[in-house]
Design an enzyme around this catalytic site. Structure first.
Site, PDB file in Angstrom:
ATOM      1  N   CYS A 198      -1.067  -2.585 -12.750  1.00  0.00           N
ATOM      2  CA  CYS A 198      -2.398  -3.204 -12.753  1.00  0.00           C
ATOM      3  C   CYS A 198      -3.444  -2.224 -13.269  1.00  0.00           C
ATOM      4  O   CYS A 198      -4.630  -2.360 -12.983  1.00  0.00           O
ATOM      5  CB  CYS A 198      -2.771  -3.712 -11.359  1.00  0.00           C
ATOM      6  N   ASP A 218       6.269  -0.173   2.595  1.00  0.00           N
ATOM      7  CA  ASP A 218       4.832  -0.024   2.385  1.00  0.00           C
ATOM      8  C   ASP A 218       4.320   1.079   3.311  1.00  0.00           C
ATOM      9  O   ASP A 218       4.906   1.325   4.362  1.00  0.00           O
ATOM     10  CB  ASP A 218       4.088  -1.335   2.669  1.00  0.00           C
ATOM     11  N   SER A 219       3.223   1.708   2.909  1.00  0.00           N
ATOM     12  CA  SER A 219       2.681   2.804   3.720  1.00  0.00           C
ATOM     13  C   SER A 219       1.806   2.307   4.863  1.00  0.00           C
ATOM     14  O   SER A 219       1.392   3.091   5.709  1.00  0.00           O
ATOM     15  CB  SER A 219       1.866   3.753   2.830  1.00  0.00           C
ATOM     16  N   ARG A 265       5.563 -13.970  -8.378  1.00  0.00           N
ATOM     17  CA  ARG A 265       6.329 -14.210  -7.151  1.00  0.00           C
ATOM     18  C   ARG A 265       7.206 -15.450  -7.302  1.00  0.00           C
ATOM     19  O   ARG A 265       8.380 -15.457  -6.914  1.00  0.00           O
ATOM     20  CB  ARG A 265       5.376 -14.375  -5.961  1.00  0.00           C
ATOM     21  N   ASP A 314       5.564  -3.057  -7.356  1.00  0.00           N
ATOM     22  CA  ASP A 314       4.207  -3.589  -7.537  1.00  0.00           C
ATOM     23  C   ASP A 314       3.209  -2.593  -6.964  1.00  0.00           C
ATOM     24  O   ASP A 314       2.546  -2.856  -5.950  1.00  0.00           O
ATOM     25  CB  ASP A 314       4.084  -4.954  -6.848  1.00  0.00           C
ATOM     26  N   PHE A 334       6.080  -1.158  -2.294  1.00  0.00           N
ATOM     27  CA  PHE A 334       4.632  -1.420  -2.246  1.00  0.00           C
ATOM     28  C   PHE A 334       4.445  -2.885  -1.836  1.00  0.00           C
ATOM     29  O   PHE A 334       3.713  -3.658  -2.462  1.00  0.00           O
ATOM     30  CB  PHE A 334       3.970  -1.151  -3.600  1.00  0.00           C
TER      31      PHE A 334
END
Length: 414
Positions: A359, A272-273, A234, A319, A250
């Site tokens: 990730c 984002d969801s 970040r 991400d 995301f």
């Protein structure tokens, strides 16, 4: 103990309990042809590396490992009669195991973070990172004056009272919240556990990261509430945001969004969801005194949004959650990573910057880089690698412990 127990939490009595000395520990023998990894400080010992294991050992029972000549190798706790039999937590002979044992390891872990991570502008980071801090199966994250803990294994769970007492002794938190609700516990038939373990913990904690302010929901948020392992990424992204139109996919609670605003972004779309996560992202923008009118928060599946975005962008952040959680499903996961990166490149303006992360532990850094080169070829974009990141300082890893690798992030110019 101060405070009351939350629903679904386990009481943690502070009373005299387990204490092992070298005289009472079980001695296990490592086969001659399998002793190399133990001597090389790998934290796992597999069942095939050991001579016959005595019956009746319980998870968490301290053991000492010796080679076939009787020389001491390491100490740890018995994990199971399955694939990983012992998880190592020491290389010093005759070290008694009790509360002081855990205090020493936590003080060592804390010293690394205080030296290299903590500052007047940063008070949230991973305090204990499992195996690589000689506390296998234990995760501890610091959020200001509070700690959030995860017990990943039955063996470490056995030592919960001593661990708790050591945390309080070493760090003196105002409160400790447990978030042992990770899927890895299912392997050992451990149910999900959440709740208050010490003191009191507010519903929302305000933290500082590199001088920026964030609200964290440690009770219901993802992981332990915030993606602490992305702090350095970040911060690095900040310099690429000036006068740029940015897409943060995301986005969760807007970590990259806040840094982009701090870097002078012209306009930012966060996708984002989770509506709740986006609401917190908006709060984080306002909390830092930024102009929320320059930010758009879109509640949608990021993959669907990438197919038809409102416009093209100067910088895009990807991400996503782990697309490969099981190596048997690696082909499907690879297809998912290819798809989102190809869509992002098609929506990135010439000369733009793509920050793309994975990730997934089952995807190596080299494999991820090759996948991105394929995405560049398919979209006709020549990609230049600007920066590469893996784990942060507060997520240290023993060099031989390649199984602990999971996070990789590339900054690409297209």
């Amino acid at each position: 103990m101060k405070g009351s127990m939350a629903p679904n939490s386990l009481p943690v009595p502070f009373c005299p309990r387990l204490f092992y000395t070298y005289a009472t520990m079980v001695k296990l023998t490592v086969r001659k042809d399998r002793s190399g990894p133990v001597r090389g400080f790998h934290p796992w010992v597999f069942s095939k590396a050991l001579a016959p294991i005595p019956e009746g050992l319980a998870p968490g029972e301290p053991v000492e490992l010796y080679d076939e000549s009787g020389s001491f190798l390491a100490s740890g706790y018995f994990n199971s009669y399955g694939q990983i039999s012992v998880r190592l937590w020491g290389h010093k002979k005759d070290e008694p195991v009790g509360t002081d044992f855990f205090v020493r390891r936590m003080e060592r872990a804390g010293d690394i973070r205080r030296r290299y991570v903590e500052s007047p502008g940063t008070n949230a980071y991973r305090m204990v990172n499992g195996e690589s801090d000689l506390l296998p199966g234990l995760i501890v994250d610091r959020y200001g004056e509070y700690l959030v803990v995860q017990f990943h294994t039955r063996g470490m769970e056995r030592w919960k009272p001593e661990v708790m007492e050591a945390l309080i002794t070493a760090f003196g938190p105002r409160g400790i919240w447990e978030r042992s609700d990770v899927s890895v516990r299912n392997v050992e038939n451990l149910g999900a556990v959440r709740g208050l373990l010490h003191g009191s913990v507010p519903d929302t904690i305000e933290i500082l990261e590199n001088g920026l302010r964030f609200l964290v929901d440690v009770r219901e948020g993802q992981k332990t509430g915030f993606f602490l392992d992305q702090r350095d990424k970040r911060s690095a992204f900040r310099k690429y945001a000036k006068n740029r139109d940015v897409l943060n996919c995301f986005s969760y609670t807007g970590g990259f969004t806040v840094y982009a605003m701090a870097g002078g972004a012209r306009r930012i779309v966060s996708v984002d969801s989770s509506r709740r996560a986006l609401d917190v992202a908006r709060e984080n923008i306002i909390l830092n005194g930024f102009d929320a009118s320059r930010c758009e928060f879109v509640c949608d599946d990021a993959k669907r949004y990438l197919r038809e975005p409102a416009w093209r962008f100067d910088a895009i952040v990807l991400d996503p959650p782990a697309f490969i959680k099981d190596r048997r499903k690696k082909p499907e996961g690879l297809a998912g990573y290819r798809a989102i990166n190809e869509m992002a490149l098609r929506n990135l303006l010439s000369g733009g910057v793509l920050v793309t992360c994975s990730c997934s532990a089952h995807l190596s850094l080299t494999e991820f880089r090759f996948l991105l080169s394929e995405a560049g070829a398919k979209t006709g974009r020549a990609l230049t690698l600007l920066e590469t990141y893996t784990h942060g300082i507060d997520h240290p890893q023993f060099v031989p412990f390649t199984e602990g690798e999971y996070l990789k992030c590339f900054f690409l110019k297209a």
